[in-house]
Structure formats: structure tokens, C-alpha cells
Design a protein around this motif. Structure first.
Motif, mmCIF file in Angstrom:
data_model
loop_
_atom_site.group_PDB
_atom_site.id
_atom_site.type_symbol
_atom_site.label_atom_id
_atom_site.label_comp_id
_atom_site.label_asym_id
_atom_site.label_seq_id
_atom_site.Cartn_x
_atom_site.Cartn_y
_atom_site.Cartn_z
ATOM 1 N N GLU A 4 2.220 3.310 -9.809
ATOM 2 C CA GLU A 4 2.078 4.322 -8.780
ATOM 3 C C GLU A 4 0.727 4.202 -8.091
ATOM 4 N N PHE A 8 0.037 3.517 -4.080
ATOM 5 C CA PHE A 8 -0.735 4.393 -3.208
ATOM 6 C C PHE A 8 -1.881 3.639 -2.546
ATOM 7 N N SER A 12 -2.644 3.392 1.453
ATOM 8 C CA SER A 12 -3.827 4.195 1.772
ATOM 9 C C SER A 12 -4.449 3.858 3.128
ATOM 10 N N TYR A 78 8.776 3.417 -3.310
ATOM 11 C CA TYR A 78 7.496 4.067 -3.014
ATOM 12 C C TYR A 78 7.734 5.552 -2.752
ATOM 13 N N GLN A 79 8.784 5.838 -1.995
ATOM 14 C CA GLN A 79 9.095 7.232 -1.672
ATOM 15 C C GLN A 79 9.381 8.022 -2.951
ATOM 16 N N GLU A 81 8.288 7.388 -5.936
ATOM 17 C CA GLU A 81 7.027 7.572 -6.668
ATOM 18 C C GLU A 81 6.218 8.713 -6.066
ATOM 19 N N LEU A 82 6.216 8.802 -4.754
ATOM 20 C CA LEU A 82 5.490 9.876 -4.089
ATOM 21 C C LEU A 82 6.119 11.227 -4.403
ATOM 22 N N CYS A 86 4.526 14.848 -5.643
ATOM 23 C CA CYS A 86 4.433 15.722 -4.470
ATOM 24 C C CYS A 86 4.582 17.189 -4.881
#
Length: 131
Positions: A4, A8, A12, A78-79, A81-82, A86
Motif C-alpha cells: 500500500e 501511494f 503521490s 490501487y483503488q 487499497e485506497l 479511506c
């Protein structure tokens, strides 16, 4: 957790986010991306190199040019993981929490149904003993 954190880091840089937005419409060359963003081709190439190493973009040579595309499967990862971290109350986070709540409620319902069956058996035994 390291996966993760690495994800990020890739996301970034604001320029990389802009490149992702551009690539959502389809494959593009470095020249096209550079022109759209108003930055140098070498800067775009550096960002694309990082994104390619992370598996976020793929490339395909067509003649003298290399065209870059989004790896949508990787972007979806990725989504996800976010969404795990969140807390902003966004639509995706809310859907995840609702989904988790549904699962928890269904598990609780199964537990209660099992308990109810045990209670019904015990009542049946007590009624037989009364006779």
C-alpha cells in the motif's frame, strides 16, 4: 502494508495523476502527453517509467513511437487499497462499509437462527418432560 505504501508513493505526484486522467481515454504517446500537460518529454518519460515499474501502465511500440495505456486491473487494485484506508465518507468507502455491514448482519442472522433451533429443541424436550 508495504504494498500500500509503495502504491501511494506512485500516486503521490500530481503529474502522474494527470497522466492517469489522460490515459483513461486510451493509449497515448509521450509526445501527446507532454503536449497536453505542457511539460517536457523527458519529464513525462520519467513519470511513465515509475508508473510502468509499478505496473500501472503498459507500453506498445507502433513504428517509431511507444504508446502507453493504463493497466486498469492494477488501477482497480490501487483503488481497493485506497478504500481500505479511506475515512472521508465517499461513495466507494460507504459502499464498502455497507457491504461489510451486510456480511456481518448475515453472519449474525445465521448465528441467531442456529441459537433459535437449539432453543426450540430445548422447549420440545421440556414439553415432553411435563407430560
Amino acid at each position: 502494508m508495504k504494498i500500500e505504501a509503495e502504491s501511494f508513493k506512485v500516486l503521490s505526484a500530481e503529474t502522474r495523476i494527470k497522466i492517469i486522467e489522460l490515459l483513461k481515454s486510451g493509449s497515448l504517446s509521450v509526445n501527446t502527453i507532454a503536449e497536453a500537460l505542457g511539460i517536457s518529454q523527458s519529464a513525462v518519460s520519467q513519470h511513465l517509467r515509475v508508473m510502468k515499474q509499478a505496473g500501472l501502465v503498459t507500453d506498445e511500440r507502433k513504428g517509431y513511437h511507444i504508446y502507453y495505456s493504463l493497466n486498469k486491473d492494477k488501477l482497480n487494485k490501487y483503488q481497493q487499497e485506497l478504500i481500505k484506508v479511506c475515512t472521508c465518507g465517499c461513495e466507494l468507502g460507504r459502499k464498502r462499509r455497507i457491504s461489510e455491514t451486510k456480511v456481518a448482519l448475515f453472519e449474525y442472522k445465521r448465528h441467531l437462527e442456529k441459537e433459535l433451533k437449539q432453543i426450540e429443541k430445548r422447549i420440545t424436550v421440556l414439553e415432553r418432560e411435563e407430560r
